[in-house]
Motif scaffolding. Structure first.
Motif, PDB file in Angstrom:
ATOM      1  N   PHE A 328      14.169   1.206   6.026  1.00 30.95           N
ATOM      2  CA  PHE A 328      13.058   0.826   5.151  1.00 30.95           C
ATOM      3  C   PHE A 328      11.755   1.560   5.481  1.00 30.95           C
ATOM      4  O   PHE A 328      10.699   1.208   4.953  1.00 30.95           O
ATOM      5  CB  PHE A 328      12.805  -0.693   5.197  1.00 30.95           C
ATOM      6  CG  PHE A 328      14.037  -1.525   5.029  1.00 30.95           C
ATOM      7  CD1 PHE A 328      14.710  -1.580   3.813  1.00 30.95           C
ATOM      8  CD2 PHE A 328      14.560  -2.254   6.095  1.00 30.95           C
ATOM      9  CE1 PHE A 328      15.849  -2.341   3.661  1.00 30.95           C
ATOM     10  CE2 PHE A 328      15.701  -3.023   5.946  1.00 30.95           C
ATOM     11  CZ  PHE A 328      16.350  -3.066   4.721  1.00 30.95           C
ATOM     12  N   LYS A 353      13.350  -2.305  -0.767  1.00 30.34           N
ATOM     13  CA  LYS A 353      12.187  -2.902  -0.082  1.00 30.34           C
ATOM     14  C   LYS A 353      11.018  -3.055  -1.054  1.00 30.34           C
ATOM     15  O   LYS A 353      10.378  -4.122  -1.110  1.00 30.34           O
ATOM     16  CB  LYS A 353      11.776  -2.017   1.095  1.00 30.34           C
ATOM     17  CG  LYS A 353      10.534  -2.499   1.851  1.00 30.34           C
ATOM     18  CD  LYS A 353      10.270  -1.596   3.043  1.00 30.34           C
ATOM     19  CE  LYS A 353       9.036  -2.048   3.830  1.00 30.34           C
ATOM     20  NZ  LYS A 353       7.793  -1.824   3.070  1.00 30.34           N
ATOM     21  N   GLU A 357       9.498  -6.704  -2.263  1.00 32.76           N
ATOM     22  CA  GLU A 357       8.098  -7.032  -1.986  1.00 32.76           C
ATOM     23  C   GLU A 357       7.314  -7.313  -3.257  1.00 32.76           C
ATOM     24  O   GLU A 357       6.316  -8.040  -3.232  1.00 32.76           O
ATOM     25  CB  GLU A 357       7.452  -5.901  -1.177  1.00 32.76           C
ATOM     26  CG  GLU A 357       7.977  -5.843   0.258  1.00 32.76           C
ATOM     27  CD  GLU A 357       7.377  -4.709   1.072  1.00 32.76           C
ATOM     28  OE1 GLU A 357       6.689  -3.843   0.463  1.00 32.76           O
ATOM     29  OE2 GLU A 357       7.594  -4.675   2.298  1.00 32.76           O
ATOM     30  N   LYS A 362      10.912 -10.677   1.500  1.00 35.87           N
ATOM     31  CA  LYS A 362      11.106  -9.777   2.633  1.00 35.87           C
ATOM     32  C   LYS A 362      12.557  -9.317   2.663  1.00 35.87           C
ATOM     33  O   LYS A 362      13.452 -10.022   2.191  1.00 35.87           O
ATOM     34  CB  LYS A 362      10.748 -10.469   3.943  1.00 35.87           C
ATOM     35  CG  LYS A 362       9.281 -10.836   4.084  1.00 35.87           C
ATOM     36  CD  LYS A 362       9.005 -11.489   5.441  1.00 35.87           C
ATOM     37  CE  LYS A 362       7.534 -11.845   5.599  1.00 35.87           C
ATOM     38  NZ  LYS A 362       7.251 -12.486   6.907  1.00 35.87           N
TER      39      LYS A 362
END
Length: 384
Positions: A328, A353, A357, A362
């Motif tokens: 990530f 990711k 977000e 998460k």
């Protein structure tokens, strides 16, 4: 009698002069030798005692002020035998103010720029203006630091993009050019089987190129804010079933089973297309790094009243701690070939990711070499 009065005035003046010059011991000794008499010849000790007390008090006050002026703020103010003496009261207040001011200076030296001084007259204005200037400078420095961090992040993203274009696009294009060159030069002499083999290789290279370009375009849209976020109640079990259908061919080629244990009542507040893209990327990634005959499972867990945790677990080759730590991160090289030589750029996880977000969730991974990996991510639960 006139001579006695003149002598008394002279002695009192001498005492006051001693006190003003700081010669308190001499003043007190002179007081002790004085004898004031009344007109009837008797002495008047009360006046002498009072004058002695005044001399002691005055001397103590002067010494106290001298010590304060030399920076000694830990001394105790002198006692006040006259009760509510204005001089001693002011000394005590000055002592307290100076101690507080010293503490304020110490706090400023530690970076606390919220201090203000109000008891030092014009000096307070200058001091507070200085603190305000320091505060503005600190805010400006923090803003510049934040902008530098943002610029570094942008440069990292740019470097990653150039790296992908330079390395990962070159490989499929090289294969395409090579195969088409063979066809152009040798097609007339090639058998049907040879042409078919090259066609299969061309299709594989084209698929790799298409998948990479698709990831690049999706990532580019995210970075430029062109991917609209439209959350709504979404059945995650339905998404899992659709993703299972999409990855079926890739899984069957490696004889990998993909199971979903998402309950029908698992409903999240999310953008349906984004969530499907997240799960699709993670499952394809799991297939890529799982050997022939392995298995993959998709599950969910309600971690809090407001969050749902989705997990994609595989029985693949796993990862070492350093690789898990670098996942990530766009400035880290995490791409590696799959168990059957499948290409990888690492960009799919970056996309996951960013999309997670956007939902306020998460994403993370747990893994051990040779024992598979599990990717977890959280989404907001739909609350009716």
């Amino acid at each position: 009698m006139t001579e006695e009065k003149d002598n008394l005035y002279h002695q009192v003046n001498q005492i006051l002069l001693f006190l003003m010059e700081g010669k308190s011991d001499s003043a007190i000794e002179l007081v002790k030798t004085m004898k004031i008499e009344k007109f009837d010849g008797s002495t008047y000790p009360e006046f002498v005692d009072t004058l002695e007390q005044f001399s002691i008090q005055y001397s103590g006050g002067i010494q106290y002020l001298n010590k304060l002026s030399n920076g000694n703020l830990d001394i105790t103010p002198p006692e006040d035998p006259f009760h509510k003496s204005y001089l001693v009261a002011q000394c005590k207040q000055l002592h307290s103010n100076l101690q507080y001011f010293t503490w304020q200076i110490l706090q400023v030296s530690k970076g606390d720029l919220k201090q203000k001084v109000s008891f030092l007259g014009d000096f307070s204005l200058g001091f507070n203006k200085m603190i305000e200037s320091l505060r503005e400078k600190k805010i400006l420095e923090e803003k510049i630091s934040q902008q530098n961090e943002e610029l570094r992040a942008i440069n990292d993203e740019k470097d990653k993009l150039f790296s992908i274009i330079a390395h990962d696009l070159r490989s499929p294009f090289t294969a395409l050019l090579g195969f088409t060159q063979i066809l152009a030069d040798q097609l007339a002499t090639m058998s049907l089987e040879e042409v078919q083999e090259i066609a299969i290789d061309l299709l594989a290279s084209a698929n790799k190129l298409f998948a990479l370009l698709e990831n690049l375009l999706e990532w580019s849209k995210i970075q430029r804010g062109m991917l609209s976020y439209q959350p709504s109640p979404v059945s995650f079990s339905a998404i899992a079933l659709r993703v299972k259908e999409v990855v079926r061919d890739a899984a069957e080629k490696k004889v990998i089973t993909v199971d979903s244990a998402i309950p029908e009542n698992c409903v999240v507040l999310a953008d349906e297309k984004m969530v499907e893209s997240i799960l699709r990327n993670l499952v394809f990634n799991a297939i890529k790094f799982t050997p022939i005959g392995g298995n993959i499972s998709i599950s969910s867990d309600v971690t809090t009243q407001s969050l749902v945790e989705i997990s994609v677990r595989d029985s693949g080759i796993g990862m070492n701690p350093q690789l898990v730590s670098d996942l990530f991160k766009i400035d880290k090289k995490t791409a590696r070939e799959g168990t059957e030589g499948e290409p990888s750029t690492g960009l799919g996880l970056i996309i996951c990711k960013d999309l997670v977000e956007k939902h306020g969730g998460k994403i993370w991974a747990t893994s051990e070499e040779g024992k598979g990996s599990t990717f977890h991510f959280t989404l907001p639960k739909y609350l009716e």
